[in-house]
Design a protein around this motif. Structure first.
Motif, PDB file in Angstrom:
ATOM      1  N   LEU A  34       6.490  -0.296 -24.699  1.00 15.01           N
ATOM      2  CA  LEU A  34       5.623   0.493 -24.148  1.00 15.01           C
ATOM      3  C   LEU A  34       4.716   1.656 -24.695  1.00 15.01           C
ATOM      4  CD1 LEU A  34       7.240   1.366 -20.550  1.00 15.01           C
ATOM      5  CD2 LEU A  34       5.858  -1.029 -21.014  1.00 15.01           C
ATOM      6  N   THR A  35       4.426   1.229 -26.416  1.00  9.02           N
ATOM      7  CA  THR A  35       4.374   1.824 -27.306  1.00  9.02           C
ATOM      8  C   THR A  35       2.930   0.912 -27.945  1.00  9.02           C
ATOM      9  OG1 THR A  35       5.579   3.974 -27.428  1.00  9.02           O
ATOM     10  CG2 THR A  35       4.434   4.241 -28.772  1.00  9.02           C
ATOM     11  N   VAL A  36       1.560   1.537 -27.985  1.00  2.35           N
ATOM     12  CA  VAL A  36       0.934   1.031 -29.775  1.00  2.35           C
ATOM     13  C   VAL A  36       0.348   2.088 -30.055  1.00  2.35           C
ATOM     14  CG1 VAL A  36      -1.048  -0.399 -29.588  1.00  2.35           C
ATOM     15  CG2 VAL A  36       0.606  -1.337 -27.965  1.00  2.35           C
ATOM     16  N   ARG A  37       0.151   1.881 -31.821  1.00  5.65           N
ATOM     17  CA  ARG A  37      -0.215   2.707 -32.425  1.00  5.65           C
ATOM     18  C   ARG A  37      -1.852   2.286 -33.308  1.00  5.65           C
ATOM     19  NH1 ARG A  37       4.377   4.703 -35.540  1.00  5.65           N
ATOM     20  NH2 ARG A  37       4.497   5.759 -34.062  1.00  5.65           N
ATOM     21  N   PHE A  38      -2.404   3.080 -33.187  1.00  6.35           N
ATOM     22  CA  PHE A  38      -3.024   2.600 -33.919  1.00  6.35           C
ATOM     23  C   PHE A  38      -3.855   3.652 -35.216  1.00  6.35           C
ATOM     24  CE2 PHE A  38      -4.455   1.073 -29.705  1.00  6.35           C
ATOM     25  CZ  PHE A  38      -4.976  -0.037 -29.740  1.00  6.35           C
ATOM     26  N   THR A  39      -3.377   2.966 -36.035  1.00 11.86           N
ATOM     27  CA  THR A  39      -4.701   4.254 -37.284  1.00 11.86           C
ATOM     28  C   THR A  39      -5.576   3.831 -38.187  1.00 11.86           C
ATOM     29  OG1 THR A  39      -2.028   3.882 -38.489  1.00 11.86           O
ATOM     30  CG2 THR A  39      -3.659   4.864 -40.121  1.00 11.86           C
ATOM     31  N   CYS A  87      -4.138   7.136 -23.661  1.00 12.16           N
ATOM     32  CA  CYS A  87      -3.511   7.334 -25.059  1.00 12.16           C
ATOM     33  C   CYS A  87      -3.882   9.042 -25.901  1.00 12.16           C
ATOM     34  CB  CYS A  87      -4.771   6.508 -26.248  1.00 12.16           C
ATOM     35  SG  CYS A  87      -4.819   4.826 -25.341  1.00 12.16           S
ATOM     36  N   ARG A  88      -3.307   9.236 -26.615  1.00 10.34           N
ATOM     37  CA  ARG A  88      -3.826  10.339 -27.726  1.00 10.34           C
ATOM     38  C   ARG A  88      -3.365  10.831 -29.359  1.00 10.34           C
ATOM     39  NH1 ARG A  88      -1.866  13.883 -23.835  1.00 10.34           N
ATOM     40  NH2 ARG A  88      -1.207  13.307 -21.337  1.00 10.34           N
ATOM     41  N   VAL A 106      -4.872   8.815 -35.940  1.00 10.01           N
ATOM     42  CA  VAL A 106      -3.317   7.697 -35.587  1.00 10.01           C
ATOM     43  C   VAL A 106      -3.683   8.691 -34.273  1.00 10.01           C
ATOM     44  CG1 VAL A 106      -1.053   7.782 -34.849  1.00 10.01           C
ATOM     45  CG2 VAL A 106      -1.938   8.679 -38.049  1.00 10.01           C
ATOM     46  N   VAL A 107      -3.912   7.443 -33.113  1.00  9.52           N
ATOM     47  CA  VAL A 107      -3.941   7.635 -32.116  1.00  9.52           C
ATOM     48  C   VAL A 107      -2.515   6.511 -31.384  1.00  9.52           C
ATOM     49  CG1 VAL A 107      -5.441   6.367 -30.430  1.00  9.52           C
ATOM     50  CG2 VAL A 107      -6.843   7.288 -32.057  1.00  9.52           C
ATOM     51  N   GLU A 108      -2.051   6.854 -30.732  1.00 10.63           N
ATOM     52  CA  GLU A 108      -0.396   6.475 -29.565  1.00 10.63           C
ATOM     53  C   GLU A 108      -1.002   6.491 -28.059  1.00 10.63           C
ATOM     54  OE1 GLU A 108       3.285   6.683 -32.104  1.00 10.63           O
ATOM     55  OE2 GLU A 108       3.755   7.770 -29.934  1.00 10.63           O
ATOM     56  N   CYS A 109      -0.998   4.813 -27.557  1.00 10.76           N
ATOM     57  CA  CYS A 109      -0.899   4.690 -26.207  1.00 10.76           C
ATOM     58  C   CYS A 109       0.565   4.583 -25.649  1.00 10.76           C
ATOM     59  CB  CYS A 109      -2.013   3.502 -26.503  1.00 10.76           C
ATOM     60  SG  CYS A 109      -4.063   3.728 -26.487  1.00 10.76           S
ATOM     61  N   THR A 110       0.355   4.850 -24.310  1.00  7.44           N
ATOM     62  CA  THR A 110       1.196   4.751 -23.878  1.00  7.44           C
ATOM     63  C   THR A 110       1.456   3.905 -22.256  1.00  7.44           C
ATOM     64  OG1 THR A 110       2.003   6.528 -24.272  1.00  7.44           O
ATOM     65  CG2 THR A 110       3.817   5.495 -22.149  1.00  7.44           C
ATOM     66  N   LEU A 111       1.678   2.631 -23.059  1.00 11.21           N
ATOM     67  CA  LEU A 111       1.146   1.511 -21.261  1.00 11.21           C
ATOM     68  C   LEU A 111       1.665   1.365 -20.270  1.00 11.21           C
ATOM     69  CD1 LEU A 111       1.638  -2.217 -23.743  1.00 11.21           C
ATOM     70  CD2 LEU A 111      -0.263  -0.520 -23.556  1.00 11.21           C
ATOM     71  N   ARG A 112       1.292   1.142 -19.158  1.00 13.89           N
ATOM     72  CA  ARG A 112       2.008   1.114 -17.984  1.00 13.89           C
ATOM     73  C   ARG A 112       3.253   0.625 -17.655  1.00 13.89           C
ATOM     74  NH1 ARG A 112      -0.946   3.367 -13.424  1.00 13.89           N
ATOM     75  NH2 ARG A 112      -3.018   3.435 -15.281  1.00 13.89           N
TER      76      ARG A 112
END
Length: 559
Positions: free
Chosen positions: A65-70, A488-489, A496-502
């Motif tokens: 449930l976690t996607v990270r964008f650099t 998304c934080r 770095v943006v980290e998004c938590t999925l539903r």
């Protein structure tokens, strides 16, 4: 093809071998933490100074449930970009199978409130309510999308009751709709700003007092009232004010003909000036009547001792001359954002990478726009764009005139239809008295249904019913709100943006949403070197405009 590309494609196709079309899968790809690219990061594009442009450098599926964008550079507009319908998430197994069997552009498998049912080519496309939707279920049991290119024919079908709502009512038919008690007219706010462009490279427009005089001389409300459809507004700023944070700072000058004459005299032109106004006679949503508007501007400016010669140009040549800065004097142009974010409405035209459309760049305006890209908090962004708008008002590279609206019409029995400034209406909240179906009539048939690789509104609006991204636009608004992500934080440095999925979301084929689906959906559209970088056109233009392209050289290579 690189070995890594072959191995990933093989894994996805084996796992997805039972997942074809929109059928229920007999298996789904087990989650495994991974990244794209598999090692390192992609090369980031840079601006003229060598600084990295905003864009993605790496995507990671950290856990289910976690996607990270650099990111290549801090991007305070990242969530607004994620809300664009082209950034929809597909089930990884379905994506690989559909790409392999050729159904990628003719069917859909999303997580949205409607699911793809049938596409009757040349006639209609039918979507069915998704009874397993994670949110509020759709009000209508079916959404039937039909098409008719002629606005008058669309209106006749609406009046006859064979459809429930129609897109793009002709402005000349607005009175007919409003006078019919069985119908309702629904203006769609203008996601554009028509403006008068002033080229500062050539006298007398090289003097800010002259440009300001022109900015003060026009009755912009008159132009809106005479030449624009209902729902259009007088522009108070260059960016469309339907965009969050876009219209801080002072409103544009009120008409002051005497003040304009005084400024011209102060600039050394007591007897007025002569300028050319160039334009093309091609109607657009932001300018429905070019010749009539040009003629009215000519008459209005004459009262302020600005003598205007109209220069009607061939449409294709006009754009080339406008963008190259060849058009002396004034010309017609517009702010047409790619996505609803204030910088996107301004940086393209006035930032460090802008062309010579307005003549030479305005250094203070460039500096303010560069600083705005680094502003991350809401308070800082509000202050930044207020300062930018005030600087535009002070330097007058353009004169904002109108935000051109478009019109939707519906039967009076239709409830809950909210028009969208970006023409991305959400139909899940719409119902029709006494009916289980909702029939929407638009201007054209979609070219394809693979959302990542489509750009026309007729297709992308359908995507917005079936597919979902990490964010989406609130109904009737341009405000980005979480969809498949709960949040998304960004890191403190914004890189770095980290998004938590539903949790608990399922695709229409029954597969569970996890971070691997986000990674594969995004990487396939973003990276030319990805094995699934295929589509109807394979251009992924909207993706490229908004997020950039990884390994662009691979798109030009036939393997």
């Amino acid at each position: 093809m690189h070995r890594a590309r072959r191995s990933l494609l093989a894994v996805l196709l084996v796992a997805a071998s039972a997942c074809t079309g929109s059928a229920k899968p007999s298996s789904e790809i087990p989650f495994a933490a991974r990244s794209w690219p598999e090692t390192g990061t992609v090369a980031c594009a840079t601006d003229a100074t060598g600084a990295p442009r905003p864009g993605i450098a790496k995507i990671e599926a950290v856990d289910e449930l976690t996607v990270r964008f650099t990111l290549c550079a801090p991007d305070p507009a990242f969530t607004q970009k994620l809300a664009v319908a082209n950034f929809a998430v597909n089930d990884s197994g379905w994506l690989a199978a559909a790409a392999a069997n050729g159904t990628l552009t003719t069917t859909m498998n999303g997580t949205g409130p409607f699911a793809f049912d049938t596409w009757e080519r040349g006639s209609q496309l039918v979507l069915a309510r998704n009874d397993e939707y994670w949110g509020e279920p759709a009000a209508a049991a079916r959404l039937v999308v039909q098409w008719e290119p002629e606005s008058g024919a669309r209106l006749l079908q609406l009046q006859a009751g064979t459809v429930d709502a129609i897109d793009n009512v002709a402005p000349t038919d607005a009175a007919t709709v409003r006078a019919d008690g069985a119908l309702q007219l629904l203006p769609r706010a203008g996601f554009n700003t028509f403006y008068l462009n002033l080229n500062n490279r050539y006298p007398p427009l090289d003097d800010v007092r002259v440009r300001t005089a022109i900015g003060m001389a026009l009755d912009r409300q008159r132009i809106v009232d005479l030449f624009y459809p209902e729902g259009s507004t007088r522009a108070t700023h260059v960016p469309p004010c339907v965009i969050q944070f876009a219209c801080g700072g002072l409103d544009w000058y009120e008409q002051d003909v005497d003040g304009a004459r005084a400024l011209l005299a102060e600039a050394g032109y007591p007897n007025g000036i002569d300028i050319t106004l160039s334009f093309r006679e091609t109607p657009r949503a932001y300018l429905p009547n070019p010749l009539e508007v040009a003629t009215d501007i000519q008459a209005q400016l004459a009262a302020a001792n600005v003598r205007v010669t109209l220069d009607l140009q061939e449409a294709g040549a006009y754009i080339d001359k406008l963008l190259s800065g060849e058009l002396r004097g004034a010309s017609f142009s517009a702010a047409l954002p790619d996505y609803p974010e204030a910088w996107n409405s301004l940086g393209i035209d006035f930032g460090s990478e802008s062309g010579p459309t307005h003549g030479d760049r305005y250094p203070q305006l460039v500096a303010l726009l560069d600083a705005a890209q680094r502003a991350t908090s809401d308070a800082d962004r509000i202050a930044a764009f207020a300062a930018i708008n005030d600087e535009i008002r002070a330097s007058v590279p353009v004169v904002p005139i109108a935000n051109g609206a478009s019109l939707v019409a519906a039967r009076s029995t239709v409830r809950g239809l909210l028009t969208s400034p970006v023409a991305m209406e959400r139909f899940d909240s719409v119902s029709v008295d006494g009916k289980s179906d909702l029939v929407w009539l638009q201007g054209g048939e979609p070219a394809g249904l693979y959302c990542a690789d489509e750009e026309d509104r007729e297709a992308v609006r359908i995507c917005a019913q079936v597919m979902e991204g990490l964010y989406g636009y609130a109904a009737g608004s341009t405000v980005a709100e979480p969809r498949l992500a709960t949040s998304c934080r960004a890191s403190d440095d914004g890189l770095v943006v980290e998004c938590t999925l539903r949790s608990g979301v399922r695709f229409h084929n029954g597969a569970r949403l996890d971070a691997g689906d986000v990674l594969d959906s995004f990487a396939a559209a973003w990276d030319c070197a990805h094995p699934l970088h295929v589509g109807r056109t394979g251009d992924f233009r909207t993706w490229s405009w908004i997020m950039g392209t990884a390994n662009p050289a691979a798109c030009a290579t036939t393997e």
